[in-house]
Each structure stands twice: as C-alpha cells, then as structure tokens.
Write a protein that holds these residues in place. Structure first.
Motif, mmCIF file in Angstrom:
data_model
loop_
_atom_site.group_PDB
_atom_site.id
_atom_site.type_symbol
_atom_site.label_atom_id
_atom_site.label_comp_id
_atom_site.label_asym_id
_atom_site.label_seq_id
_atom_site.Cartn_x
_atom_site.Cartn_y
_atom_site.Cartn_z
ATOM 1 N N ILE A 21 6.460 -4.455 7.192
ATOM 2 C CA ILE A 21 7.499 -5.256 7.537
ATOM 3 C C ILE A 21 8.077 -5.035 8.701
ATOM 4 O O ILE A 21 7.693 -4.094 9.387
ATOM 5 C CB ILE A 21 8.740 -5.283 6.577
ATOM 6 C CG1 ILE A 21 8.934 -3.591 6.630
ATOM 7 C CG2 ILE A 21 8.333 -5.564 4.979
ATOM 8 C CD1 ILE A 21 10.406 -3.439 5.646
ATOM 9 N N ARG A 40 2.912 0.463 10.526
ATOM 10 C CA ARG A 40 3.514 -0.887 9.946
ATOM 11 C C ARG A 40 3.155 -1.947 10.709
ATOM 12 O O ARG A 40 2.704 -3.371 10.224
ATOM 13 C CB ARG A 40 5.213 -0.816 10.203
ATOM 14 C CG ARG A 40 6.089 0.202 9.480
ATOM 15 C CD ARG A 40 7.423 -0.526 9.571
ATOM 16 N NE ARG A 40 8.112 0.713 8.565
ATOM 17 C CZ ARG A 40 8.736 1.693 8.968
ATOM 18 N NH1 ARG A 40 8.647 2.189 10.381
ATOM 19 N NH2 ARG A 40 9.346 2.594 8.123
ATOM 20 N N LYS A 44 0.610 -5.153 9.039
ATOM 21 C CA LYS A 44 1.296 -6.537 9.180
ATOM 22 C C LYS A 44 0.363 -7.334 9.951
ATOM 23 O O LYS A 44 -0.122 -8.537 9.456
ATOM 24 C CB LYS A 44 2.518 -6.421 10.342
ATOM 25 C CG LYS A 44 2.996 -7.959 10.620
ATOM 26 C CD LYS A 44 4.276 -7.778 11.296
ATOM 27 C CE LYS A 44 4.706 -9.308 11.460
ATOM 28 N NZ LYS A 44 5.045 -9.919 10.388
ATOM 29 N N THR A 89 4.685 -5.559 -0.072
ATOM 30 C CA THR A 89 5.525 -4.554 0.518
ATOM 31 C C THR A 89 4.992 -3.143 0.181
ATOM 32 O O THR A 89 4.443 -2.656 -0.796
ATOM 33 C CB THR A 89 7.025 -4.489 -0.225
ATOM 34 O OG1 THR A 89 6.791 -4.352 -1.591
ATOM 35 C CG2 THR A 89 7.863 -6.111 -0.035
ATOM 36 N N GLU A 91 6.229 1.157 1.159
ATOM 37 C CA GLU A 91 7.250 2.236 1.643
ATOM 38 C C GLU A 91 6.631 3.254 2.191
ATOM 39 O O GLU A 91 5.636 3.797 2.037
ATOM 40 C CB GLU A 91 7.949 2.711 0.161
ATOM 41 C CG GLU A 91 9.082 3.740 0.550
ATOM 42 C CD GLU A 91 9.480 4.458 -0.711
ATOM 43 O OE1 GLU A 91 10.049 5.594 -0.634
ATOM 44 O OE2 GLU A 91 9.551 3.761 -1.777
#
Length: 255
Positions: A21, A40, A44, A89, A91
């Motif tokens: 994200i 990240r 992406k 998604t 984490e």
C-alpha cells in the motif's frame, strides 16, 4: 546452479504472493526508501504489473536489464502468473537493520491472519536498499539475462518429472479398471485423470505424448521441450514399469 535457480525463483514467487500500500512511498526516489518502504514499493510494482520498476528494486535487475523487447515479451507470461497471485493487503510487522543488510517481516493479512510473518532479506547497494541477499545477488549478476530463462527451464523440467510420475500412477489405476489395458493421452484427459493443459505447451513448456502397444498392455510416454533451450533442454520418457529417462538430445524424442 540448478538448486539455486529453483530456490531463488521460489523465493521470488513467495515475495510476489505479497502486496503493498502507499502511493507516496512507492513513488519516492529509491535511494530515500527505508527497507520496509522498499518492500512495499516492490510488492506494489509487481501487483500492478510494473515489472521493470519492481525488479529494479531487487537483485533481479541484472537479469532484466539485458533483455531485448522480444525476450521480455517471452517472459511476460511468467511475470503475469506471479502478479496474479498477489493479494490485496499485507502487514509489515517490523524490520531489522545490520550495516548493509536488513530483514523486513511481512504477513499476508487476508490469507493467514494467525501465521508467522515471512522474513524478506534486503541489502544496500549504491546507497539504496534492494530485495535479496548478497550471495544470490552475485549469482544473478553473473547469469545476467540468462537467469530467468534458466529458472524457467529448471521449473518446467521438474514439473515434467512430476507429471510423468502422475501419469504412471493414473495409467496403473486405469489398467486395473480396464482389464489390464492402458489409455492414450486424450482418453486420460477426457476421464479427468490428467490435466487438460497437458494437451498444449503454454503452461508446461513441453509436448507430451503416449504410444500404446497394439494390445494396449504396454506404453511409452514422452515429453520434449516446445522450444529447446527456452522452455526446456531435457527430453523425457517413461514406460509401464515406471522407468523414467531423461537426456539432452537437442529437443528430440527419446527412443
């Protein structure tokens, strides 16, 4: 080299099972990104099919830099398969930095809510963090643009071995239910004992075939690379005894 290609390609697939994200972080200059932000941004880019941008943030950059447009287009389906598995998604639970090396801990929040985070290794090169470790980076750099092709060949050849072992088992099951006679490939596919995509070469990179004896109580199955040196190098054969043979004979069928 064989084990490395499989391990490295497998690690890459694990990375591509994850997503990211944050547009601002993804679009920031690479040299200013932290290890977590680099992870990240990499995920992406892969999820959004920006493969050159994604691989540029990893040890796989030398494997892509030398590809001409035709070679990149040839590898595009492999990259698409990776991107198609990326969830929405993830984490990031933390990072550890030790000098020029770092580890980022990532978890797919949709697929495994209670599982442990996956460690992703990074190293610093030219003041920027990149995905991967030093040992593998040196091997990828040495292989250059051959890396992805070699990894694909190793993957295809191992898949062929698995399919031929499966073929032996289903032929045995079929013969036990049909008075000791074996089946040709279209029959095994039609009754659901072998996957339909084995009819083509797109997913396997190989051409499969089965030759039956006149009484159909013995058979010889074979598989040859659809594009020798690109989708595979070894030719394979197996008979009703389960004897699997393989040899590099320039893509020709094994006798």
């Amino acid at each position: 080299m064989t084990k490395f290609h499989l391990r490295c390609f497998g690690a890459l697939l694990i990375c591509c099972l994850l997503s990211t994200i944050g547009f601002a972080q993804a679009n920031a200059p690479t040299g200013s990104l932290s290890p977590s932000d680099t992870v990240r941004a990499f995920y992406k880019a892969m999820r959004e099919r920006h493969f050159r941008e994604g691989f540029a943030m990893s040890i796989y950059k030398p494997a892509l830099d030398g590809l001409n447009p035709e070679e990149f287009a040839e590898l595009q389906p492999d990259f698409e398969k990776m991107a198609a598995t990326v969830p929405a998604t993830v984490e990031i639970s933390g990072e550890q930095i030790s000098g020029e090396f770092a580890t980022v801990f990532v978890k797919d929040t949709e697929a495994d809510k209670g599982g442990a985070a996956v460690p992703v290794a990074l190293l610093r090169m030219n003041s920027a963090w990149i995905i991967g470790n030093k040992e593998d980076q040196e091997i990828v750099s040495k292989a250059g643009k051959r890396f992805f092709f070699e990894a694909r060949i190793e993957t295809h050849q191992n898949d062929v071995m698995d399919l031929l072992r499966r073929l032996m088992v289903v032929q045995l099951a079929y013969s036990q239910q049909h008075n000791g006679v074996f089946a040709d490939l279209p029959t095994l596919i039609s009754v659901g004992l072998m996957p339909k995509d084995i009819e083509g070469t797109e997913s396997t990179g190989y051409r499969f075939h089965i030759s039956l004896a006149p009484d159909a109580k013995s058979y010889l199955a074979g598989a040859e690379p659809a594009r020798y040196g690109r989708s595979g190098r070894l030719s394979f054969s197996i008979d009703q005894t389960g004897n699997i043979k393989s040899q590099d004979i320039a893509g020709l069928p094994l006798k």
